[in-house]
Design an enzyme around this catalytic site. Structure first.
Site, PDB file in Angstrom:
ATOM      1  CB  SER A  71      -0.301  28.746  -5.702  1.00  5.03           C
ATOM      2  OG  SER A  71       0.207  28.362  -4.450  1.00  5.03           O
TER       3      SER A  71
ATOM      4  CG  HIS B 156      -1.529   1.315   1.557  1.00  3.38           C
ATOM      5  ND1 HIS B 156      -2.502   1.899   0.776  1.00  3.38           N
ATOM      6  CD2 HIS B 156      -1.286   2.186   2.565  1.00  3.38           C
ATOM      7  CE1 HIS B 156      -2.835   3.064   1.311  1.00  3.38           C
ATOM      8  NE2 HIS B 156      -2.097   3.263   2.388  1.00  3.38           N
TER       9      HIS B 156
ATOM     10  CD1 TRP C 295       6.293   3.775   4.200  1.00  4.03           C
ATOM     11  CD2 TRP C 295       7.431   4.584   2.443  1.00  4.03           C
ATOM     12  NE1 TRP C 295       6.641   5.072   4.481  1.00  4.03           N
ATOM     13  CE2 TRP C 295       7.342   5.594   3.426  1.00  4.03           C
ATOM     14  CE3 TRP C 295       8.096   4.873   1.257  1.00  4.03           C
ATOM     15  CZ2 TRP C 295       7.904   6.865   3.250  1.00  4.03           C
ATOM     16  CZ3 TRP C 295       8.658   6.142   1.104  1.00  4.03           C
ATOM     17  CH2 TRP C 295       8.553   7.113   2.090  1.00  4.03           C
TER      18      TRP C 295
ATOM     19  NE  ARG D  15       3.877   3.493  10.627  1.00  7.02           N
ATOM     20  CZ  ARG D  15       4.735   4.137   9.826  1.00  7.02           C
ATOM     21  NH1 ARG D  15       5.672   4.902  10.348  1.00  7.02           N
ATOM     22  NH2 ARG D  15       4.657   4.043   8.522  1.00  7.02           N
TER      23      ARG D  15
ATOM     24  CG  ASP E 131       6.084  18.188 -26.682  1.00  7.96           C
ATOM     25  OD1 ASP E 131       6.351  17.746 -25.548  1.00  7.96           O
ATOM     26  OD2 ASP E 131       5.381  17.571 -27.510  1.00  7.96           O
TER      27      ASP E 131
ATOM     28  CB  SER F 254      10.559   6.394 -14.275  1.00  7.09           C
ATOM     29  OG  SER F 254       9.448   7.223 -14.432  1.00  7.09           O
ATOM     30  CB  SER F 255      11.661   9.814 -10.354  1.00  2.00           C
ATOM     31  OG  SER F 255      10.526   9.140  -9.947  1.00  2.00           O
TER      32      SER F 255
ATOM     33  CB  THR G 171       5.053  24.975   6.258  1.00  2.00           C
ATOM     34  OG1 THR G 171       6.275  24.299   5.997  1.00  2.00           O
ATOM     35  CG2 THR G 171       3.904  24.145   5.734  1.00  2.00           C
TER      36      THR G 171
ATOM     37  CE1 TYR H 203       7.997  20.021   3.436  1.00  2.00           C
ATOM     38  CE2 TYR H 203       9.591  18.379   4.138  1.00  2.00           C
ATOM     39  CZ  TYR H 203       8.663  19.340   4.442  1.00  2.00           C
ATOM     40  OH  TYR H 203       8.372  19.631   5.737  1.00  2.00           O
TER      41      TYR H 203
ATOM     42  CE  LYS I  86       4.998  27.852  -0.537  1.00  2.00           C
ATOM     43  NZ  LYS I  86       4.736  27.729  -1.863  1.00  2.00           N
TER      44      LYS I  86
ATOM     45  CD  GLU J  34       9.353  10.358  -2.604  1.00  2.00           C
ATOM     46  OE1 GLU J  34      10.312  10.683  -3.327  1.00  2.00           O
ATOM     47  OE2 GLU J  34       8.233  10.028  -3.049  1.00  2.00           O
TER      48      GLU J  34
ATOM     49  CG  HIS K  56      12.080  14.872  11.290  1.00  2.00           C
ATOM     50  ND1 HIS K  56      11.800  16.060  10.695  1.00  2.00           N
ATOM     51  CD2 HIS K  56      11.697  13.928  10.401  1.00  2.00           C
ATOM     52  CE1 HIS K  56      11.271  15.856   9.517  1.00  2.00           C
ATOM     53  NE2 HIS K  56      11.191  14.566   9.312  1.00  2.00           N
ATOM     54  CG  HIS K  57      11.512  10.496   9.370  1.00  2.00           C
ATOM     55  ND1 HIS K  57      10.154  10.386   9.163  1.00  2.00           N
ATOM     56  CD2 HIS K  57      11.923  11.536   8.607  1.00  2.00           C
ATOM     57  CE1 HIS K  57       9.770  11.314   8.309  1.00  2.00           C
ATOM     58  NE2 HIS K  57      10.820  12.031   7.961  1.00  2.00           N
TER      59      HIS K  57
ATOM     60  CG  HIS L 111      12.042  15.151   5.561  1.00  2.00           C
ATOM     61  ND1 HIS L 111      10.985  14.941   6.394  1.00  2.00           N
ATOM     62  CD2 HIS L 111      11.920  16.418   5.127  1.00  2.00           C
ATOM     63  CE1 HIS L 111      10.274  16.052   6.491  1.00  2.00           C
ATOM     64  NE2 HIS L 111      10.827  16.956   5.738  1.00  2.00           N
TER      65      HIS L 111
HETATM   66  C1  HEM Z   1      -8.211   5.280   0.864  1.00  2.00           C
HETATM   67  C2  HEM Z   1      -7.397   6.007   1.523  1.00  2.00           C
HETATM   68  C3  HEM Z   1      -6.345   5.418   2.434  1.00  2.00           C
HETATM   69  C4  HEM Z   1      -6.533   4.588   3.487  1.00  2.00           C
HETATM   70  C5  HEM Z   1      -7.840   4.057   4.030  1.00  2.00           C
HETATM   71  C6  HEM Z   1      -5.233   4.299   4.021  1.00  2.00           C
HETATM   72  C7  HEM Z   1      -4.998   3.491   5.113  1.00  2.00           C
HETATM   73  C8  HEM Z   1      -3.755   3.220   5.641  1.00  2.00           C
HETATM   74  C9  HEM Z   1      -3.495   2.519   6.846  1.00  2.00           C
HETATM   75  C10 HEM Z   1      -4.562   1.931   7.766  1.00  2.00           C
HETATM   76  C11 HEM Z   1      -2.152   2.471   7.035  1.00  2.00           C
HETATM   77  C12 HEM Z   1      -1.440   1.930   8.249  1.00  2.00           C
HETATM   78  C13 HEM Z   1      -0.892   0.635   8.118  1.00  2.00           C
HETATM   79  C14 HEM Z   1      -0.267   0.247   9.415  1.00  2.00           C
HETATM   80  O1  HEM Z   1       0.634   0.974   9.902  1.00  2.00           O
HETATM   81  O2  HEM Z   1      -0.680  -0.777   9.975  1.00  2.00           O
HETATM   82  C15 HEM Z   1      -1.549   3.150   5.938  1.00  2.00           C
HETATM   83  C16 HEM Z   1      -0.197   3.319   5.766  1.00  2.00           C
HETATM   84  C17 HEM Z   1       0.389   4.130   4.802  1.00  2.00           C
HETATM   85  N1  HEM Z   1      -0.282   4.877   3.851  1.00  2.00           N
HETATM   86 FE1  HEM Z   1      -2.268   4.907   3.577  1.00  2.00          FE
HETATM   87  N2  HEM Z   1      -4.300   4.966   3.303  1.00  2.00           N
HETATM   88  C18 HEM Z   1      -4.943   5.676   2.313  1.00  2.00           C
HETATM   89  C19 HEM Z   1      -4.370   6.509   1.375  1.00  2.00           C
HETATM   90  C20 HEM Z   1      -3.005   6.751   1.259  1.00  2.00           C
HETATM   91  C21 HEM Z   1      -2.402   7.631   0.306  1.00  2.00           C
HETATM   92  C22 HEM Z   1      -3.160   8.427  -0.734  1.00  2.00           C
HETATM   93  C23 HEM Z   1      -1.066   7.597   0.519  1.00  2.00           C
HETATM   94  C24 HEM Z   1       0.076   8.316  -0.195  1.00  2.00           C
HETATM   95  C25 HEM Z   1      -0.035   9.358  -0.853  1.00  2.00           C
HETATM   96  C26 HEM Z   1      -0.821   6.699   1.594  1.00  2.00           C
HETATM   97  C27 HEM Z   1       0.421   6.425   2.085  1.00  2.00           C
HETATM   98  C28 HEM Z   1       0.672   5.553   3.114  1.00  2.00           C
HETATM   99  C29 HEM Z   1       1.983   5.222   3.598  1.00  2.00           C
HETATM  100  C30 HEM Z   1       3.311   5.751   3.066  1.00  2.00           C
HETATM  101  C31 HEM Z   1       1.808   4.318   4.655  1.00  2.00           C
HETATM  102  C32 HEM Z   1       2.883   3.696   5.500  1.00  2.00           C
HETATM  103  C33 HEM Z   1       3.082   2.301   5.034  1.00  2.00           C
HETATM  104  C34 HEM Z   1       3.996   1.587   5.948  1.00  2.00           C
HETATM  105  O3  HEM Z   1       3.683   1.522   7.137  1.00  2.00           O
HETATM  106  O4  HEM Z   1       5.046   1.128   5.482  1.00  2.00           O
HETATM  107  N3  HEM Z   1      -2.020   6.201   2.030  1.00  2.00           N
HETATM  108  N4  HEM Z   1      -2.538   3.611   5.097  1.00  2.00           N
HETATM  109 CU   LIG Z   2      10.609  13.939   7.513  1.00  2.00          CU
END
Ligand code: HEM
Ligand SMILES: [Cu+2]
Ligand SMILES: [Cu+2]
Lengths: 377, 516
Positions: B259, B67, B132, B441, B96, B160-161, B319, B248, B322, B246, B293-294, B244
């Site tokens: 904006s 996820h 992740w 978590r 272009d 790609s990025s 921030t 931003y 802004k 990332e 800080h992480h 970090h």
């Molecule tokens: C439908 C909307 C979303 C729901 C319901 C959702 C739900 C969750 C939940 C419950 C976790 C926690 C997992 C855990 O720690 O046990 C999680 C982790 C995370 N989510 Fe989401 N999320 C959503 C959208 C997003 C979006 C849009 C992003 C990024 C732009 C995102 C990025 C992340 C990241 C980076 C983690 C940490 C993963 C990890 O623990 O390695 N999520 N999400």
């Molecule tokens: Cu950070």
């Protein structure tokens, strides 16, 4: 009253939880805030948390207040005409400087608390905390007492076959006991992957890192039981390695230490006895289900390729010394059990593995063999 | 060929047109958003109540990891690159992108990267399960065999990025229409320029860290293994030096989108344009010196803790600038609240809430209690979902009429907004409480004291998911059968992109416009 209003709200969502968790009445529900904890440090941290929280609320009230006002007052639908201003150096300076002042106000007490948290000098007692996949080992430094502490919640509760107790997932077979009114220093490390030792009431959270020793400390005033959990993802059962700390008065602590030392002596004595095959097998089965089934599974089939099967395993059907070595010393993802299991338990579980799940070596092992193996004989 | 798109599938395979490539990026990222969303819903379904019901812990960890990876690298980043592809040339009056063939390549390697990543779910030992953030040694010595595929996929995404970023910098610096000085560029162009530099700076660091993992796993090195003289904490330093900036990378372009939208619907120019540019640049600079800080709980020396605490708090200042500028832009405007504006206003409010919890997390001693709890999950979702995702959504509604020539259905847009807004707050607000009450978590099961908030979160998550299906429907209906849009589209819109017809012709600004 508030509690009722809240459950009403939940009901409105179309969910009636009350019946589901009827059993969990003695569980504190709807917790919304950080615990104040039971130490000086934890109360200071709580104070910092509330201070910064109220600053955020204050800033939020101003910013969101202006936003809501402008969204009501300056709508085109209400006939608002757009002004044309788009710059003000005064404003820009103002909203750069004011936040900086707030930050400085916050940073001073935060720095003070941090210095206090980092002062691990002159402890009265040292406890080495070692994270294993998925249990903790506690060793009282220079006291000849050490033991493992692992989850004691039964699988039946986890898989919803039995009602859950109030300390569901927050209970262990052996608690860490510490004396009250003493500075206890924790020397935290890990054996395999990174874990984190966290007890919210003590406000201690420190990563347990293999190859490194981190320090932390606490000073608990009141006796009590304080529960926590591993806070760093450490694999499959990361959610199932809780921490329970029991703080007791010094006298009670000393008595407890003596009992532990006696128990250790009794284990050494027990290692001298000889058991029958059936005794070994029965006890081995119990040890297996408690310590090995998490990875190798109750049916001995494992979760290949990560956790190999015991059924048909070349080691469990092959050279005895290789088998003992694997169980006592671990390797490649298999944790070492040499210190965790008593010689009786080790002998029993190895005997069990060599004769269960269709393995049929017919061989058996006595506790004294384990003792000898450990001494390199 | 020179004047229109080719027919059939080759149009998409061989295209070097920034609009085609922009569309492909956007569709791809939406697909990834749905995939990542499904993973999230598996997580939320399991966490609906205490006990293990639906998935085993082993699979649960794969879901959180996939996820996070899919959302960050598959949904948010490609969506912003898609917006940049469409809008940057049109905003600066360029025909272009500067490097159109590389543009094609940087998109087309992405589907392969994610196909490979997704395929790990079907491999023996399962998909990556180490979060992740993939901390070593859980991601090296203790990882499932699929980790090698994960590493390769990350390498491709990074390539790609980097190519995308080079392209954007080259375009902005070389292809502006006469008269389009740097300080006349729309803020979206500015924020992307700065983001592109961040990308070039940190994606190689990510590539480096996964390569070190690869060496540890297959070639006998011990970068991260203490037993061999290495250091597991080194991994975290390198990872967060990428990680970090990332975050931003995922939010600066969002600032640019918002904006652009707020002045349009406030019918008033952006307040403090120059200070917005400087604030973006300072945020980008500071983002390089706050990474640890992480890692407040890894046991850094106190001097390190203090440095990273102070630096992190400092980021709150630009921030804040802004946010204050957006609010002042709205002030004394003549506002209407079409869907893009709704999403943008929600962005400002909810992103600010995410900023508040960020400020709290910056207090190192308090972070000892927050770290790795649901409080952090609440924090980063408040900055990512209403931050990145809402701004992307706002941008799509705002520019869709320009892209396809048709107007979307306003009622459905508003419905989408309210469902998403309510769903999001139901999902993520209670996570603050669960975290403060002590829920770590990345756990598949929890004590009953966290049950109530988790149940609400799960209900909210499904509502949020449903809202996205409505969005998909609305976009398709607009493209297929929407009402014809005008060239200007919005009463208050300004900028070069609104001077071309709707839909924007396949080639725009073949002769550069004159910017006064
Ligand atoms: C439908 C909307 C979303 C729901 C319901 C959702 C739900 C969750 C939940 C419950 C976790 C926690 C997992 C855990 O720690 O046990 C999680 C982790 C995370 N989510 Fe989401 N999320 C959503 C959208 C997003 C979006 C849009 C992003 C990024 C732009 C995102 C990025 C992340 C990241 C980076 C983690 C940490 C993963 C990890 O623990 O390695 N999520 N999400
Ligand atoms: Cu950070
Ligand atoms: Cu853990």
């Amino acid at each position: 009253m508030l509690k009722q209003a809240k459950s009403c709200f939940a009901w409105l969502l179309g969910l009636s939880f009350t019946s589901q968790f009827a059993l969990a009445d003695d569980v504190k529900r709807w917790g919304v805030n950080m615990t104040q904890g039971v130490t000086d440090v934890s109360r200071e941290i709580y104070g910092l948390h509330m201070d910064i929280f109220w600053w955020c609320v204050a800033i939020g009230v101003v910013v969101f207040g202006v936003m809501i006002y402008t969204m009501i007052a300056h709508r085109k639908a209400n006939g608002a005409k757009a002004a044309n201003f788009h710059e003000s150096t005064t404003l820009e300076i103002l909203w750069t400087v004011v936040p900086i002042i707030i930050l400085v106000i916050m940073v001073i007490p935060a720095t003070k608390t941090l210095i206090k948290v980092y002062d691990t000098s002159e402890p009265d007692l040292d406890v080495v905390v070692t994270g294993y996949q998925w249990k903790w080992k506690y060793e009282y430094l220079n006291q000849d007492v050490s033991f493992f502490s692992s989850l004691s919640t039964p699988q039946d509760e986890i898989y919803n076959r039995a009602p859950k107790g109030p300390n569901y997932l927050l209970e262990v077979d052996q608690e860490l006991v510490i004396p009250t009114k003493q500075k206890v220093r924790f020397l935290i490390t890990a054996n395999d992957v990174i874990h984190a030792w966290w007890v919210p009431d003590l406000a201690v959270k420190k990563d347990a890192i293999p190859g490194f020793i981190n320090e932390s400390w606490t000073y608990v005033e009141e006796p009590g039981i304080y529960r926590g959990q591993c806070a760093e993802l450490c694999g499959k059962d990361h959610g199932f390695m809780p921490i329970v700390v029991r703080a007791v008065p010094q006298a009670e602590f000393d008595a407890w230490m003596n009992k532990k030392r006696e128990a250790a002596a009794a284990i050494a004595e027990a290692a001298k006895q000889t058991l029958t095959f059936d005794e070994l097998y029965a006890q081995g089965e119990a040890v297996y289900q408690k310590h090995c089934a998490a990875c190798h599974q109750a049916d001995g089939k494992g979760i290949p390729p990560t956790f190999p099967a015991i059924a048909g395993s070349p080691i469990a059907n092959g050279d005895m010394r290789a088998h003992i070595d694997r169980v006592l010393n671990g390797g490649q993802g298999m944790p070492p059990f040499g210190e965790q299991l008593t010689p009786v338990e080790s002998a029993a579980v190895i005997t069990f593995q060599r004769n269960a799940f269709g393995n049929n070596t017919g061989s058996e092992l006595q506790p004294i063999d384990i003792v000898n193996f450990k001494q390199g004989l | 060929m020179a004047h229109g798109p080719a027919k059939g599938i080759t149009r998409w395979l061989y295209t070097t047109n920034h609009k085609d490539i922009g569309s492909m990026y956007l569709w791809f990222s939406f697909l990834m958003f749905l995939l990542g969303g499904v993973f999230a819903l598996v997580i939320r379904a399991e966490l609906f109540e205490p006990g293990l019901q639906i998935v085993e812990p082993e699979f649960f960890n794969q879901m959180t990891t996939m996820h996070g990876l899919v959302m960050v690298f598959g949904a948010v980043m490609p969506a912003f690159v898609g917006l940049a592809n469409w809008m940057v040339p049109m905003m600066i009056g360029a025909p272009d992108m500067a490097l159109p063939r590389m543009n094609n390549w940087s998109f087309w390697i992405l589907p392969f990267a994610f196909a490979m990543l997704a395929s790990t779910l079907f491999m023996e030992g399962g998909a990556p399960n180490f979060g992740w953030t993939f901390y070593a040694p859980l991601s090296t010595t203790y990882a499932p065999p699929s980790v090698t595929f994960f590493i390769f996929a990350v390498h491709i995404m990074g390539a790609s990025s980097i190519m995308g970023a080079i392209n954007i910098i080259a375009t902005i610096l070389n292809m502006r229409a006469p008269g389009m000085t740097l300080m006349k560029m729309p803020l979206f162009v500015w924020t992307w320029l700065i983001t592109a530099y961040l990308l070039i700076a940190v994606m190689p660091v990510l590539a480096g860290v996964v390569t070190m993992m690869l060496m540890d796993i297959h070639f006998g090195t011990s970068f991260f293994s203490a037993a061999g003289g290495g250091d597991p904490v080194l991994f975290q330093h390198v990872f967060w030096f990428f990680g970090h900036p990332e975050v931003y990378i995922m939010i600066l372009p969002a600032f640019g989108v918002v904006s652009a939208i707020i002045p349009t619907f406030a019918r008033k120019p952006l307040f403090g344009y120059a200070s917005m540019v400087y604030a973006t640049a300072s945020i980008a600079f500071l983002s390089f010196i706050v990474w640890a800080h992480h890692m407040f709980t890894v046991g850094m020396p106190i001097a390190g803790e203090l440095f990273f605490m102070y630096a992190t708090m400092l980021i709150a200042v630009p921030t804040g600038v802004k946010v204050f500028n957006w609010v002042t832009t709205m002030f004394k405007g003549s506002m209407t609240f079409e869907t893009p504006m709704l999403f943008s206003v929600a962005f400002v409010i909810l992103f600010t809430i995410g900023g508040f919890s960020g400020l709290m997390l910056a207090i190192a001693p308090a972070d000892f209690q927050y770290h790795d709890t649901y409080f952090v999950v609440a924090h980063f979702h408040y900055v990512l979902v209403p931050g990145a995702i809402f701004s992307i959504t706002a941008g799509v509604y705002y520019w869709l009429p320009k892209w396809c020539g048709n107007m979307y259905d306003e009622t459905m847009g508003k419905m989408h907004f309210w469902m998403a807004f309510i769903g999001l707050n139901l999902t993520f607000f209670p996570m603050h409480f669960a975290g403060l009450a002590g829920m770590p978590r990345r756990i598949p099961d929890y004590n009953m004291m966290f049950a109530d908030w988790n149940m609400i979160s799960s209900v909210g998550a499904f509502l949020f998911g449903a809202a996205q299906l409505l969005f998909l429907y609305n976009v398709i209906a607009t493209i297929v059968s929407g009402k014809k849009a005008t060239d200007r589209v919005w009463e208050g819109s300004h900028g070069l992109e609104w001077t071309v017809p709707s839909p924007a012709p396949y080639h725009t600004f073949s002769t550069p416009p004159e910017v006064k």
